[in-house]
Design a protein around this motif. Structure first.
Motif, PDB file in Angstrom:
ATOM      1  N   ILE A  95       1.038  -1.536   0.137  1.00  0.00           N
ATOM      2  CA  ILE A  95      -0.070  -0.196  -0.206  1.00  0.00           C
ATOM      3  C   ILE A  95       0.902   1.914   0.016  1.00  0.00           C
ATOM      4  CG2 ILE A  95      -0.454   0.629   2.293  1.00  0.00           C
ATOM      5  CD1 ILE A  95      -3.097   0.498   2.413  1.00  0.00           C
ATOM      6  N   ALA A  96       2.297   0.970   0.355  1.00  0.00           N
ATOM      7  CA  ALA A  96       2.868   2.103   0.489  1.00  0.00           C
ATOM      8  C   ALA A  96       3.593   2.313  -0.553  1.00  0.00           C
ATOM      9  CB  ALA A  96       4.323   2.334   1.962  1.00  0.00           C
ATOM     10  N   GLN A  97       3.522   1.635  -1.318  1.00  0.00           N
ATOM     11  CA  GLN A  97       4.403   1.981  -2.595  1.00  0.00           C
ATOM     12  C   GLN A  97       3.602   2.018  -3.787  1.00  0.00           C
ATOM     13  OE1 GLN A  97       5.505  -2.474  -4.181  1.00  0.00           O
ATOM     14  NE2 GLN A  97       7.252  -2.675  -3.290  1.00  0.00           N
ATOM     15  N   GLN A  98       2.477   2.561  -3.764  1.00  0.00           N
ATOM     16  CA  GLN A  98       1.104   3.018  -4.405  1.00  0.00           C
ATOM     17  C   GLN A  98       0.797   4.903  -4.364  1.00  0.00           C
ATOM     18  OE1 GLN A  98       0.048   0.534  -6.117  1.00  0.00           O
ATOM     19  NE2 GLN A  98       0.907  -0.603  -4.745  1.00  0.00           N
ATOM     20  N   ARG A  99       1.290   5.008  -3.033  1.00  0.00           N
ATOM     21  CA  ARG A  99       1.541   6.454  -2.811  1.00  0.00           C
ATOM     22  C   ARG A  99       1.930   6.933  -4.067  1.00  0.00           C
ATOM     23  NH1 ARG A  99       2.711   8.985   2.368  1.00  0.00           N
ATOM     24  NH2 ARG A  99       4.148   9.832   1.581  1.00  0.00           N
ATOM     25  N   ASN A 100       1.286   8.114  -4.592  1.00  0.00           N
ATOM     26  CA  ASN A 100       1.621   9.400  -5.345  1.00  0.00           C
ATOM     27  C   ASN A 100       2.750  10.222  -4.801  1.00  0.00           C
ATOM     28  OD1 ASN A 100       0.597  11.318  -3.724  1.00  0.00           O
ATOM     29  ND2 ASN A 100      -1.592  10.846  -5.473  1.00  0.00           N
ATOM     30  N   SER A 101       3.605  10.621  -5.038  1.00  0.00           N
ATOM     31  CA  SER A 101       4.517  11.777  -5.188  1.00  0.00           C
ATOM     32  C   SER A 101       4.210  12.681  -4.114  1.00  0.00           C
ATOM     33  CB  SER A 101       5.301  12.416  -6.812  1.00  0.00           C
ATOM     34  OG  SER A 101       4.135  12.988  -7.312  1.00  0.00           O
ATOM     35  N   GLN A 102       3.207  13.119  -4.209  1.00  0.00           N
ATOM     36  CA  GLN A 102       2.087  14.712  -2.897  1.00  0.00           C
ATOM     37  C   GLN A 102       1.650  13.616  -1.993  1.00  0.00           C
ATOM     38  OE1 GLN A 102       2.680  17.672  -4.291  1.00  0.00           O
ATOM     39  NE2 GLN A 102       2.704  16.167  -6.062  1.00  0.00           N
ATOM     40  N   GLY A 103       1.999  11.822  -1.471  1.00  0.00           N
ATOM     41  CA  GLY A 103       1.659  11.363  -0.741  1.00  0.00           C
ATOM     42  C   GLY A 103       0.584  10.818  -0.107  1.00  0.00           C
ATOM     43  N   GLY A 104      -0.407  10.896  -1.507  1.00  0.00           N
ATOM     44  CA  GLY A 104      -1.982  10.702  -1.788  1.00  0.00           C
ATOM     45  C   GLY A 104      -1.789   9.601  -2.388  1.00  0.00           C
ATOM     46  N   PHE A 105      -2.840   9.125  -2.998  1.00  0.00           N
ATOM     47  CA  PHE A 105      -2.997   7.741  -3.370  1.00  0.00           C
ATOM     48  C   PHE A 105      -3.835   8.237  -4.782  1.00  0.00           C
ATOM     49  CE2 PHE A 105      -2.006   6.791   0.943  1.00  0.00           C
ATOM     50  CZ  PHE A 105      -1.381   5.276   0.590  1.00  0.00           C
ATOM     51  N   ILE A 106      -4.734   7.855  -4.819  1.00  0.00           N
ATOM     52  CA  ILE A 106      -5.558   7.524  -6.434  1.00  0.00           C
ATOM     53  C   ILE A 106      -6.835   8.322  -6.166  1.00  0.00           C
ATOM     54  CG2 ILE A 106      -7.127   6.206  -8.015  1.00  0.00           C
ATOM     55  CD1 ILE A 106      -4.291   4.721  -6.236  1.00  0.00           C
ATOM     56  N   SER A 107      -8.066   8.483  -5.524  1.00  0.00           N
ATOM     57  CA  SER A 107      -8.908   8.802  -5.072  1.00  0.00           C
ATOM     58  C   SER A 107      -9.106   9.863  -3.172  1.00  0.00           C
ATOM     59  CB  SER A 107      -9.880   8.547  -5.372  1.00  0.00           C
ATOM     60  OG  SER A 107     -10.755   7.547  -4.651  1.00  0.00           O
ATOM     61  N   THR A 108      -9.806  10.461  -3.399  1.00  0.00           N
ATOM     62  CA  THR A 108      -9.842  11.433  -1.871  1.00  0.00           C
ATOM     63  C   THR A 108     -10.631   9.575  -0.923  1.00  0.00           C
ATOM     64  OG1 THR A 108     -10.874  13.162  -2.521  1.00  0.00           O
ATOM     65  CG2 THR A 108     -11.209  13.072  -0.749  1.00  0.00           C
ATOM     66  N   GLN A 109     -10.716   9.422  -1.222  1.00  0.00           N
ATOM     67  CA  GLN A 109     -11.362   7.611  -0.407  1.00  0.00           C
ATOM     68  C   GLN A 109     -10.651   6.481  -0.153  1.00  0.00           C
ATOM     69  OE1 GLN A 109     -16.038   6.562  -1.840  1.00  0.00           O
ATOM     70  NE2 GLN A 109     -14.969   4.891  -0.529  1.00  0.00           N
ATOM     71  N   THR A 133      -7.910   7.387  -0.411  1.00  0.00           N
ATOM     72  CA  THR A 133      -6.326   8.554   0.088  1.00  0.00           C
ATOM     73  C   THR A 133      -6.931   8.339   2.197  1.00  0.00           C
ATOM     74  OG1 THR A 133      -5.517   9.725  -1.057  1.00  0.00           O
ATOM     75  CG2 THR A 133      -5.327  10.629   0.818  1.00  0.00           C
ATOM     76  N   VAL A 134      -8.443   8.665   2.679  1.00  0.00           N
ATOM     77  CA  VAL A 134      -8.685   8.693   3.304  1.00  0.00           C
ATOM     78  C   VAL A 134      -8.167   7.353   4.322  1.00  0.00           C
ATOM     79  CG1 VAL A 134     -10.305   9.244   5.120  1.00  0.00           C
ATOM     80  CG2 VAL A 134      -9.941  10.634   2.773  1.00  0.00           C
ATOM     81  N   VAL A 135      -9.222   6.245   3.598  1.00  0.00           N
ATOM     82  CA  VAL A 135      -8.691   5.411   3.961  1.00  0.00           C
ATOM     83  C   VAL A 135      -7.680   4.287   4.632  1.00  0.00           C
ATOM     84  CG1 VAL A 135      -9.022   2.689   4.155  1.00  0.00           C
ATOM     85  CG2 VAL A 135     -10.569   4.479   3.828  1.00  0.00           C
ATOM     86  N   ALA A 136      -6.541   4.644   3.353  1.00  0.00           N
ATOM     87  CA  ALA A 136      -5.168   4.607   3.482  1.00  0.00           C
ATOM     88  C   ALA A 136      -4.503   4.727   4.817  1.00  0.00           C
ATOM     89  CB  ALA A 136      -4.264   4.286   2.406  1.00  0.00           C
TER      90      ALA A 136
END
Length: 271
Positions: A41-55, A57-60
Motif C-alpha cells: 500500500i505504501a508503494q501505491q502512494r503518489n509523489s504528493q503523499g496521497g493515493f488515487i482518489s480522496t476516499q 487516500t483517507v482509508v489508506a
C-alpha cells in the motif's frame, strides 16, 4: 500481498480496511504478518503523499497511521545519506520533524542511487519518476471521440471541440465521470457556453469548474449509450506554434479507470 481488482483505487481501499481490521482486532500481534500489505500500500502512494482518489487516500492514511502507532515506542532518530551523480544529500528524521516530508531532486538520469541509514525507528523512502509520452492508447472502459472545428469559413473564427463518449460495458453505468480539457496555449473556455450546456437536459452536465488552464466537466454517470456535446473555446492571447493539448475522461471515484486522448492542434494565424 494485495487485492487485485478492476480498480487500483478499490484495491488500495480494500487493503486499508484489511490493515485497520487486523490491527484493531489483534493489536501488536498483527504487526509482522501484515507488513507485506503495508509495503504494497505504501508503494501505491503518489509523489504528493496521497493515493488515487480522496476516499481511498483517507482509508489508506488512517491504516498506515494506526499501524505506525503499534510499532516501537522508541523515539525516532534516523540519519539518511543519499548519493548519486552530482548529488550528496543528508536527511535527519527525529521526533520534531517526523511528520514533515523531506525531498531532493536527482539531477542526472539514469542514475544509481546509494542510501545509507543509521539510527533507530521506521521511515519510508520513496522515489517518484515523472515522464511524458507522445502518444497514449485507448482505454479499456471508455470510448471517446474528439473533433476540433471552427464556426464559419474563417480560420480564425471561434474553435469548437465536439466530444462523444460512452461506457464500454453494456447494461451498466459508471459513477460520476469527469471530462478534463486542457486548454491550448493562449485559449480559454467560453464559460457562457458552458452554462448553456448545463441547461441541455440531454447532455446532463452536472457542473463545471475552471482549474488553471483546464476546464473540468462533471457528469452524474455514463452508460453504453453515446453522449455527445460541444465545448467552445476562444483565443485570449495570440501564440505562435500552438501545441496539441489533451483531454482526459475518468471515473471520479475510481480514477484508475481512465481514458486520455490528445486534442488535435488548434491553428490560427491572424496576421
Amino acid at each position: 500481498m494485495y487485492w487485485d481488482g478492476d480498480s487500483k483505487s478499490v484495491s488500495v481501499e480494500t487493503a486499508g480496511y484489511y490493515i485497520l481490521s487486523r490491527t484493531l482486532l489483534e493489536g501488536r500481534n498483527s504487526v509482522g504478518s501484515i507488513l507485506p500489505v503495508i509495503r504494497w500500500i505504501a508503494q501505491q502512494r503518489n509523489s504528493q503523499g496521497g493515493f488515487i482518489s480522496t476516499q481511498d487516500t483517507v482509508v489508506a492514511l488512517q491504516a498506515l497511521a494506526h499501524y505506525s502507532s503499534l510499532l516501537s515506542t522508541t523515539p525516532i532518530d534516523i540519519g539518511l545519506v543519499i548519493e548519486s551523480d552530482e548529488l550528496v544529500k543528508g536527511f535527519k528524521v527525529d521526533s520534531e520533524n517526523k511528520l514533515v516530508t523531506q525531498s531532493a531532486q536527482i539531477p542526472v538520469l539514469p542514475a544509481v542511487v546509494d542510501l545509507q541509514a543509521v539510527g533507530d525507528g521506521c521511515a519510508l523512502v520513496q522515489f517518484s519518476l515523472r515522464y511524458n509520452v507522445q502518444r497514449v492508447s485507448g482505454g479499456e472502459f471508455f470510448d471517446m471521440n474528439i473533433n476540433v472545428a471552427r464556426l464559419g469559413s474563417s480560420t480564425c473564427n471561434t474553435p469548437k471541440i465536439d466530444i462523444c463518449m460512452r461506457y464500454k460495458v453494456p447494461d451498466q453505468m459508471t459513477n460520476m465521470v469527469v471530462v478534463s480539457i486542457k486548454m491550448p496555449s493562449g485559449y480559454v473556455p467560453d464559460e457562457w457556453k458552458l452554462y448553456e450546456l448545463r441547461s441541455n437536459t440531454e447532455v446532463q452536465l452536472k457542473r463545471h469548474e475552471l482549474d488553471g488552464n483546464q476546464v473540468n466537466l462533471y457528469f452524474n454517470e455514463l452508460t453504453n449509450e453515446q453522449k455527445c456535446f460541444t465545448v467552445f473555446i476562444k483565443s485570449e492571447t495570440e501564440v505562435e506554434e500552438i501545441k496539441p493539448a489533451s483531454i482526459k475522461l475518468y471515473d471520479y471515484y475510481q480514477p484508475g479507470i481512465i481514458y486520455r486522448k490528445i486534442n488535435p492542434r488548434i491553428l490560427c494565424h491572424s496576421r
